[in-house]
Design an enzyme around this catalytic site. Structure first.
Site, mmCIF file in Angstrom:
data_model
loop_
_atom_site.group_PDB
_atom_site.id
_atom_site.type_symbol
_atom_site.label_atom_id
_atom_site.label_comp_id
_atom_site.label_asym_id
_atom_site.label_seq_id
_atom_site.Cartn_x
_atom_site.Cartn_y
_atom_site.Cartn_z
ATOM 1 N N TYR A 1 -9.220 5.723 7.581
ATOM 2 C CA TYR A 1 -9.371 6.084 9.001
ATOM 3 C C TYR A 1 -10.412 7.199 9.048
ATOM 4 C CZ TYR A 1 -4.958 3.630 10.069
ATOM 5 O OH TYR A 1 -3.974 2.687 10.238
ATOM 6 N N LYS B 1 0.910 0.331 15.217
ATOM 7 C CA LYS B 1 2.287 0.252 15.735
ATOM 8 C C LYS B 1 2.515 -0.905 16.700
ATOM 9 C CE LYS B 1 3.857 3.546 13.407
ATOM 10 N NZ LYS B 1 3.961 2.789 12.161
ATOM 11 N N TYR C 1 4.144 6.601 9.941
ATOM 12 C CA TYR C 1 3.261 5.474 9.604
ATOM 13 C C TYR C 1 4.056 4.343 8.923
ATOM 14 C CZ TYR C 1 -1.109 3.104 8.443
ATOM 15 O OH TYR C 1 -2.131 2.173 8.367
ATOM 16 N N HIS D 1 0.850 -1.194 0.000
ATOM 17 C CA HIS D 1 0.000 0.000 0.000
ATOM 18 C C HIS D 1 0.882 1.240 0.000
ATOM 19 C CE1 HIS D 1 -4.180 -1.578 1.314
ATOM 20 N NE2 HIS D 1 -3.531 -2.506 0.618
ATOM 21 N N PRO E 1 -4.321 0.702 18.769
ATOM 22 C CA PRO E 1 -4.004 0.255 17.397
ATOM 23 C C PRO E 1 -4.187 1.325 16.309
ATOM 24 C CG PRO E 1 -5.995 -0.795 18.195
ATOM 25 C CD PRO E 1 -5.432 -0.029 19.337
HETATM 26 P P1 FAS Z 1 1.510 -11.645 21.881
HETATM 27 O O1 FAS Z 1 0.571 -11.251 22.981
HETATM 28 O O2 FAS Z 1 1.007 -11.704 20.479
HETATM 29 O O3 FAS Z 1 2.124 -13.102 22.192
HETATM 30 C C1 FAS Z 1 2.484 -13.465 23.503
HETATM 31 C C2 FAS Z 1 2.345 -14.985 23.610
HETATM 32 O O4 FAS Z 1 2.775 -15.380 24.917
HETATM 33 C C3 FAS Z 1 0.897 -15.435 23.462
HETATM 34 O O5 FAS Z 1 0.808 -16.445 22.470
HETATM 35 C C4 FAS Z 1 0.529 -15.968 24.850
HETATM 36 O O6 FAS Z 1 -0.332 -17.072 24.792
HETATM 37 C C5 FAS Z 1 1.878 -16.357 25.416
HETATM 38 N N1 FAS Z 1 1.946 -16.314 26.883
HETATM 39 C C6 FAS Z 1 1.364 -15.424 27.713
HETATM 40 N N2 FAS Z 1 1.669 -15.728 28.997
HETATM 41 C C7 FAS Z 1 2.477 -16.836 28.960
HETATM 42 C C8 FAS Z 1 3.116 -17.620 29.953
HETATM 43 N N3 FAS Z 1 2.982 -17.323 31.240
HETATM 44 N N4 FAS Z 1 3.838 -18.682 29.557
HETATM 45 C C9 FAS Z 1 3.994 -18.974 28.239
HETATM 46 N N5 FAS Z 1 3.404 -18.267 27.240
HETATM 47 C C10 FAS Z 1 2.659 -17.208 27.618
HETATM 48 N N6 FAS Z 1 -1.435 -4.344 16.648
HETATM 49 C C11 FAS Z 1 -1.519 -3.684 15.465
HETATM 50 O O7 FAS Z 1 -0.477 -3.229 14.962
HETATM 51 N N7 FAS Z 1 -2.726 -3.524 14.840
HETATM 52 C C12 FAS Z 1 -3.899 -4.038 15.363
HETATM 53 O O8 FAS Z 1 -4.957 -3.892 14.794
HETATM 54 C C13 FAS Z 1 -3.861 -4.743 16.588
HETATM 55 N N8 FAS Z 1 -5.005 -5.293 17.128
HETATM 56 C C14 FAS Z 1 -4.912 -5.954 18.328
HETATM 57 C C15 FAS Z 1 -6.069 -6.514 18.940
HETATM 58 C C16 FAS Z 1 -5.983 -7.192 20.168
HETATM 59 C C17 FAS Z 1 -7.228 -7.770 20.809
HETATM 60 C C18 FAS Z 1 -4.725 -7.305 20.825
HETATM 61 C C19 FAS Z 1 -4.620 -7.997 22.176
HETATM 62 C C20 FAS Z 1 -3.588 -6.757 20.240
HETATM 63 C C21 FAS Z 1 -3.671 -6.085 18.984
HETATM 64 N N9 FAS Z 1 -2.543 -5.533 18.375
HETATM 65 C C22 FAS Z 1 -2.591 -4.867 17.195
HETATM 66 C C23 FAS Z 1 -1.256 -5.649 18.981
HETATM 67 C C24 FAS Z 1 -0.720 -7.039 18.684
HETATM 68 O O9 FAS Z 1 -0.640 -7.205 17.291
HETATM 69 C C25 FAS Z 1 0.614 -7.147 19.387
HETATM 70 O O10 FAS Z 1 1.430 -6.003 19.160
HETATM 71 C C26 FAS Z 1 1.353 -8.380 18.986
HETATM 72 O O11 FAS Z 1 0.515 -9.479 19.228
HETATM 73 C C27 FAS Z 1 2.654 -8.428 19.800
HETATM 74 O O12 FAS Z 1 3.187 -9.691 19.664
HETATM 75 P P2 FAS Z 1 3.912 -10.420 20.913
HETATM 76 O O13 FAS Z 1 4.829 -9.443 21.543
HETATM 77 O O14 FAS Z 1 4.425 -11.704 20.374
HETATM 78 O O15 FAS Z 1 2.750 -10.660 21.985
HETATM 79 C C1 PHB Z 2 -6.156 -3.981 10.873
HETATM 80 O O1 PHB Z 2 -6.219 -4.235 9.656
HETATM 81 O O2 PHB Z 2 -6.510 -4.805 11.750
HETATM 82 C C2 PHB Z 2 -5.630 -2.630 11.306
HETATM 83 C C3 PHB Z 2 -5.034 -1.806 10.363
HETATM 84 C C4 PHB Z 2 -4.547 -0.568 10.758
HETATM 85 C C5 PHB Z 2 -4.665 -0.178 12.086
HETATM 86 C C6 PHB Z 2 -5.263 -1.017 13.028
HETATM 87 C C7 PHB Z 2 -5.752 -2.255 12.627
HETATM 88 O O3 PHB Z 2 -4.197 1.051 12.463
#
Ligand code: FAS
Ligand code: PHB
Length: 390
Positions: A201, A297, A385, A72, A293
């Site tokens: 957005y 980032k 961005y 994009h 989000p």
């Molecule tokens: P993660 O949380 O992905 O992974 C951590 C892992 O550790 C998990 O699999 C968990 O099961 C495991 N774990 C936890 N406790 C443990 C323990 N005690 N023992 C062993 N394992 C354990 N980011 C964006 O950029 N755009 C978005 O739209 C966006 N939407 C999101 C929506 C939600 C609901 C959430 C929660 C996050 C969102 N994020 C988004 C942010 C997300 O993408 C995170 O930045 C990303 O998952 C980070 O990855 P990790 O650091 O690997 O953490």
């Molecule tokens: C998504 O596609 O889930 C998404 C994209 C951009 C954002 C947040 C979420 O800033």
């Protein structure tokens, strides 16, 4: 068991680091609390910065991302009926972002770990980190009725916001910074054609909305909702109607609706834990920081942590040089806080804040009017961005 680096968490951060270190002959074990299917059932990030995609290629996991991901070169910001295209390619010196879901990133990383016989242990319970300030830290965990021990040189806490690693740092050492927003995002995934070829957005007096996608046949949409809302409060029809009300009418008229295949509400918060190192424990990704989000980032902040930690560990094991590890926390936090700033700015700019004062509403109007009228403002937005340099 013994390993060089014991990684807690089999999400994108932990898996990416494990894969990168493996390619340099550094041994790791990944401990994951959930099953692989559970991890792969999560719908999260959708936009990858250039730095993240480069790391995936360096980890020999970028093939499907390069084949199926969409490049994009810009995105839209709407303000009621006004629509501005932010030309990322023009204003960032030719850079772009890749739209490729985190679920697919995680799937690619798991498949690479399997391909290289990487050790990822699922369904672990009661993970405890021991002797972190000694030169022989170790980790114990329970598998069924058995308690097992892993001796290692270093522990990496990549276990997300609710993980055990950050909580293993003494309270008198850890400094936490948090900002909780008074709303959440209701997200829907649907097998429909995205309403726009690029993200939109949307700022609206009824609340923020976002039109995103995972492919040309899989759309991802969000609307801002009060923190008191529950997913069961929102039928698909109610969601589509509300989304259309927040988009410019020319866009709303083209929206293809359909049944939701995933629907969830995520709270919005900014959070940073300092330092990101304690003895021989290093925190990475959501274990150390969370962003709203709005600026895409979250996952991308994890990428720079992994980049710095990978090079720090490589320096130690290959060159006997610990400067990368010594400087990790300070270097990672410098970029983490810039991602916090940008995510806070985008969230302030585009959301409707309950209880806001009239002056702040006019300030939001003016911030948007300035952005829509100033190439300098759009250049600043674009460089953040696409991702600031590692
Ligand atoms: P993660 O949380 O992905 O992974 C951590 C892992 O550790 C998990 O699999 C968990 O099961 C495991 N774990 C936890 N406790 C443990 C323990 N005690 N023992 C062993 N394992 C354990 N980011 C964006 O950029 N755009 C978005 O739209 C966006 N939407 C999101 C929506 C939600 C609901 C959430 C929660 C996050 C969102 N994020 C988004 C942010 C997300 O993408 C995170 O930045 C990303 O998952 C980070 O990855 P990790 O650091 O690997 O953490
Ligand atoms: C998504 O596609 O889930 C998404 C994209 C951009 C954002 C947040 C979420 O800033």
């Amino acid at each position: 068991m013994k390993t060089q680096v014991c990684i807690i968490g089999g999400g994108p951060s932990g898996l990416l680091l494990s894969q990168l270190l493996h390619l340099k002959g550094i041994d790791t074990i990944v401990l994951e609390r959930q099953s692989r299917d559970y991890v792969l059932s999560r719908i999260r990030a959708g936009v990858l910065e250039h730095g993240f995609t480069e790391l995936m290629r360096e980890a020999e996991c970028g093939a499907r991302m390069d084949e199926e991901g969409e490049i994009h070169e810009g995105f839209f910001i709407s303000d009621h009926e006004d629509l501005l295209r932010v030309d990322l390619h023009k204003f960032s010196g030719g850079q772009t972002v890749t739209v490729y879901g985190q679920t697919e990133v995680t799937r690619d990383l798991y498949e690479a770990r399997d391909r290289m016989d990487g050790t990822v242990i699922h369904n672990v319970e009661d993970v405890v980190l021991h002797d972190l300030t000694s030169d022989r830290p170790h980790v114990t965990y329970r598998a069924g009725d058995e308690t097992l021990r892993i001796d290692c040189d270093y522990v990496v806490g990549a276990d997300g916001y609710h993980g055990v690693s950050r909580k293993s740092i003494p309270k008198d050492v850890l400094k936490e910074y948090e900002k909780v927003y008074p709303f959440g995002w209701l997200g829907v995934l649907s097998r429909t054609k995205p309403v726009s070829p690029e993200l939109i957005y949307a700022r609206h007096e009824r609340g923020f909305a976002l039109c995103s996608m995972r492919s040309q046949v899989l759309s991802r949409y969000y609307v801002q909702v009060p923190l008191t809302d529950k997913v069961e409060d929102w039928s698909d029809d109610a969601f589509w109607t509300e989304l259309q009300r927040r988009l410019p009418s020319e866009v709303a008229g083209q929206l293809e609706t359909g049944p939701s295949i995933e629907k969830s509400i995520a709270p919005l918060r900014g959070y940073v834990a300092e330092p990101m190192r304690y003895g021989n424990l290093f925190l990475a990704g959501d274990a150390a920081h969370i962003v709203p989000p709005t600026g895409a980032k979250g996952l991308n902040s994890a990428a720079s942590d992994i980049h710095y930690l990978y090079h720090g560990l490589l320096g130690h094991y290959r060159d006997g040089d610990d400067s990368g590890l010594e400087g990790y926390s300070e270097k990672a936090l410098a970029r983490v806080w810039k991602a916090q700033r940008f995510s806070w700015w985008m969230t302030q700019l585009l959301h409707t804040f309950p209880d806001t004062i009239a002056y702040d509403r006019r300030m939001q109007d003016t911030e948007l009017a300035y952005l829509f009228s100033s190439e300098a403002a759009q250049r600043s937005l674009a460089e953040n961005y696409v991702g600031l340099p590692f």
